[in-house]
Write a protein that holds these residues in place. Sequence first.
Motif, PDB file in Angstrom:
ATOM      1  N   UNK A 125       8.192  -5.057  13.702  1.00 47.25           N
ATOM      2  CA  UNK A 125       7.882  -5.051  12.271  1.00 47.25           C
ATOM      3  C   UNK A 125       8.130  -6.415  11.650  1.00 47.25           C
ATOM      4  N   UNK A 126       9.207  -7.046  12.052  1.00 43.39           N
ATOM      5  CA  UNK A 126       9.498  -8.389  11.555  1.00 43.39           C
ATOM      6  C   UNK A 126       8.433  -9.376  11.996  1.00 43.39           C
ATOM      7  N   UNK A 127       7.962  -9.244  13.225  1.00 39.13           N
ATOM      8  CA  UNK A 127       6.915 -10.157  13.696  1.00 39.13           C
ATOM      9  C   UNK A 127       5.617  -9.960  12.913  1.00 39.13           C
ATOM     10  N   UNK A 128       5.323  -8.726  12.528  1.00 39.10           N
ATOM     11  CA  UNK A 128       4.132  -8.482  11.702  1.00 39.10           C
ATOM     12  C   UNK A 128       4.304  -9.088  10.319  1.00 39.10           C
ATOM     13  N   UNK A 129       5.497  -8.996   9.759  1.00 35.18           N
ATOM     14  CA  UNK A 129       5.758  -9.630   8.472  1.00 35.18           C
ATOM     15  C   UNK A 129       5.615 -11.146   8.545  1.00 35.18           C
ATOM     16  N   UNK A 138       3.740 -12.693  10.660  1.00 37.24           N
ATOM     17  CA  UNK A 138       2.317 -12.973  10.833  1.00 37.24           C
ATOM     18  C   UNK A 138       1.576 -12.928   9.505  1.00 37.24           C
ATOM     19  N   UNK A 139       1.936 -11.993   8.646  1.00 38.55           N
ATOM     20  CA  UNK A 139       1.312 -11.935   7.322  1.00 38.55           C
ATOM     21  C   UNK A 139       1.627 -13.208   6.545  1.00 38.55           C
ATOM     22  N   UNK A 140       2.868 -13.636   6.571  1.00 35.85           N
ATOM     23  CA  UNK A 140       3.263 -14.856   5.863  1.00 35.85           C
ATOM     24  C   UNK A 140       2.536 -16.079   6.431  1.00 35.85           C
ATOM     25  N   UNK A 141       2.441 -16.168   7.741  1.00 38.19           N
ATOM     26  CA  UNK A 141       1.739 -17.285   8.376  1.00 38.19           C
ATOM     27  C   UNK A 141       0.250 -17.238   8.046  1.00 38.19           C
ATOM     28  N   UNK A 142      -0.325 -16.041   7.970  1.00 40.24           N
ATOM     29  CA  UNK A 142      -1.740 -15.908   7.608  1.00 40.24           C
ATOM     30  C   UNK A 142      -1.999 -16.419   6.191  1.00 40.24           C
ATOM     31  N   UNK A 143      -1.071 -16.157   5.292  1.00 38.24           N
ATOM     32  CA  UNK A 143      -1.207 -16.672   3.929  1.00 38.24           C
ATOM     33  C   UNK A 143      -1.176 -18.197   3.938  1.00 38.24           C
ATOM     34  N   UNK A 144      -0.261 -18.763   4.711  1.00 41.10           N
ATOM     35  CA  UNK A 144      -0.155 -20.224   4.801  1.00 41.10           C
ATOM     36  C   UNK A 144      -1.424 -20.823   5.422  1.00 41.10           C
ATOM     37  N   UNK A 145      -1.937 -20.202   6.495  1.00 42.24           N
ATOM     38  CA  UNK A 145      -3.152 -20.721   7.143  1.00 42.24           C
ATOM     39  C   UNK A 145      -4.364 -20.606   6.221  1.00 42.24           C
ATOM     40  N   UNK A 146      -4.438 -19.536   5.452  1.00 42.72           N
ATOM     41  CA  UNK A 146      -5.522 -19.398   4.483  1.00 42.72           C
ATOM     42  C   UNK A 146      -5.487 -20.515   3.459  1.00 42.72           C
ATOM     43  N   UNK A 164      -3.252 -14.486  -4.695  1.00 39.31           N
ATOM     44  CA  UNK A 164      -3.118 -13.908  -6.029  1.00 39.31           C
ATOM     45  C   UNK A 164      -1.774 -13.191  -6.147  1.00 39.31           C
ATOM     46  N   UNK A 165      -1.476 -12.703  -7.323  1.00 40.37           N
ATOM     47  CA  UNK A 165      -0.225 -11.981  -7.537  1.00 40.37           C
ATOM     48  C   UNK A 165      -0.194 -10.709  -6.705  1.00 40.37           C
ATOM     49  N   UNK A 166      -1.370 -10.139  -6.426  1.00 43.66           N
ATOM     50  CA  UNK A 166      -1.424  -8.919  -5.611  1.00 43.66           C
ATOM     51  C   UNK A 166      -0.959  -9.192  -4.178  1.00 43.66           C
ATOM     52  N   UNK A 167      -1.301 -10.357  -3.677  1.00 43.41           N
ATOM     53  CA  UNK A 167      -0.863 -10.744  -2.341  1.00 43.41           C
ATOM     54  C   UNK A 167       0.654 -10.828  -2.286  1.00 43.41           C
ATOM     55  N   UNK A 168       1.252 -11.455  -3.272  1.00 40.87           N
ATOM     56  CA  UNK A 168       2.712 -11.611  -3.291  1.00 40.87           C
ATOM     57  C   UNK A 168       3.411 -10.275  -3.487  1.00 40.87           C
ATOM     58  N   UNK A 169       2.820  -9.386  -4.290  1.00 39.56           N
ATOM     59  CA  UNK A 169       3.401  -8.052  -4.460  1.00 39.56           C
ATOM     60  C   UNK A 169       3.352  -7.295  -3.133  1.00 39.56           C
ATOM     61  N   UNK A 170       2.203  -7.365  -2.452  1.00 36.19           N
ATOM     62  CA  UNK A 170       2.080  -6.692  -1.152  1.00 36.19           C
ATOM     63  C   UNK A 170       3.055  -7.232  -0.134  1.00 36.19           C
ATOM     64  N   UNK A 171       3.216  -8.545  -0.094  1.00 37.19           N
ATOM     65  CA  UNK A 171       4.163  -9.147   0.847  1.00 37.19           C
ATOM     66  C   UNK A 171       5.596  -8.743   0.509  1.00 37.19           C
ATOM     67  N   UNK A 220      10.379  -3.262   2.778  1.00 34.93           N
ATOM     68  CA  UNK A 220      10.400  -2.228   3.818  1.00 34.93           C
ATOM     69  C   UNK A 220      11.250  -2.638   5.006  1.00 34.93           C
ATOM     70  N   UNK A 221      11.249  -3.910   5.360  1.00 35.25           N
ATOM     71  CA  UNK A 221      12.106  -4.376   6.450  1.00 35.25           C
ATOM     72  C   UNK A 221      13.575  -4.187   6.096  1.00 35.25           C
ATOM     73  N   UNK A 222      13.915  -4.519   4.857  1.00 39.24           N
ATOM     74  CA  UNK A 222      15.301  -4.376   4.438  1.00 39.24           C
ATOM     75  C   UNK A 222      15.716  -2.908   4.466  1.00 39.24           C
ATOM     76  N   UNK A 223      14.854  -2.040   3.958  1.00 39.38           N
ATOM     77  CA  UNK A 223      15.165  -0.610   3.952  1.00 39.38           C
ATOM     78  C   UNK A 223      15.271  -0.075   5.374  1.00 39.38           C
ATOM     79  N   UNK A 224      14.385  -0.537   6.251  1.00 39.68           N
ATOM     80  CA  UNK A 224      14.432  -0.075   7.648  1.00 39.68           C
ATOM     81  C   UNK A 224      15.713  -0.523   8.346  1.00 39.68           C
ATOM     82  N   UNK A 225      16.235  -1.660   7.966  1.00 37.48           N
ATOM     83  CA  UNK A 225      17.445  -2.193   8.619  1.00 37.48           C
ATOM     84  C   UNK A 225      18.714  -1.558   8.080  1.00 37.48           C
ATOM     85  N   UNK A 226      18.662  -1.003   6.859  1.00 40.40           N
ATOM     86  CA  UNK A 226      19.851  -0.354   6.301  1.00 40.40           C
ATOM     87  C   UNK A 226      20.226   0.862   7.124  1.00 40.40           C
TER      88      UNK A 226
END
Length: 115
Positions: free
Chosen positions: A72-76, A78-86, A95-102, A108-114
């Motif tokens: 899950x962390x690797x997918x997160x 990858x999403x961040x790297x995809x934003x940078x590559x874009x 857009x703000x929607x991208x940052x909200x989704x990220x 979700x990672x934080x909640x999963x780790x709790x």
Amino acid sequence: MLYFYSFACLIGGLTIINATFSYQSKHIDLAFWSMLKFQLIALPLFLTANMLIGYGVKLGYKALGNLTYVLSTSKGLEILISIVMGFLFMKEIPSWKTWVGLSIVLGGFVIAKLK
């Protein structure tokens, strides 16, 4: 120290893959032979990236003992790297929607780790 090595391997491998595909979409013609030539030239990059990702997952699992969290962390990442590559290759401003989704994904990672 395993956390650092895992994170570095995942960042390196995912960056290589995303940069290669971003470069391909921006600079390589859709003609079959030019695409084939690029893919053959990129094979060593993909091999390197797959090795880095494999080591990153393996070391992350060894450090955390939870494969779901590592993947899950690797997918997160990858999403961040995809934003940078874009931004780097296509000059796309998220857009703000991208940052909200990220932020939802990262939350979700934080909640999963709790526990």
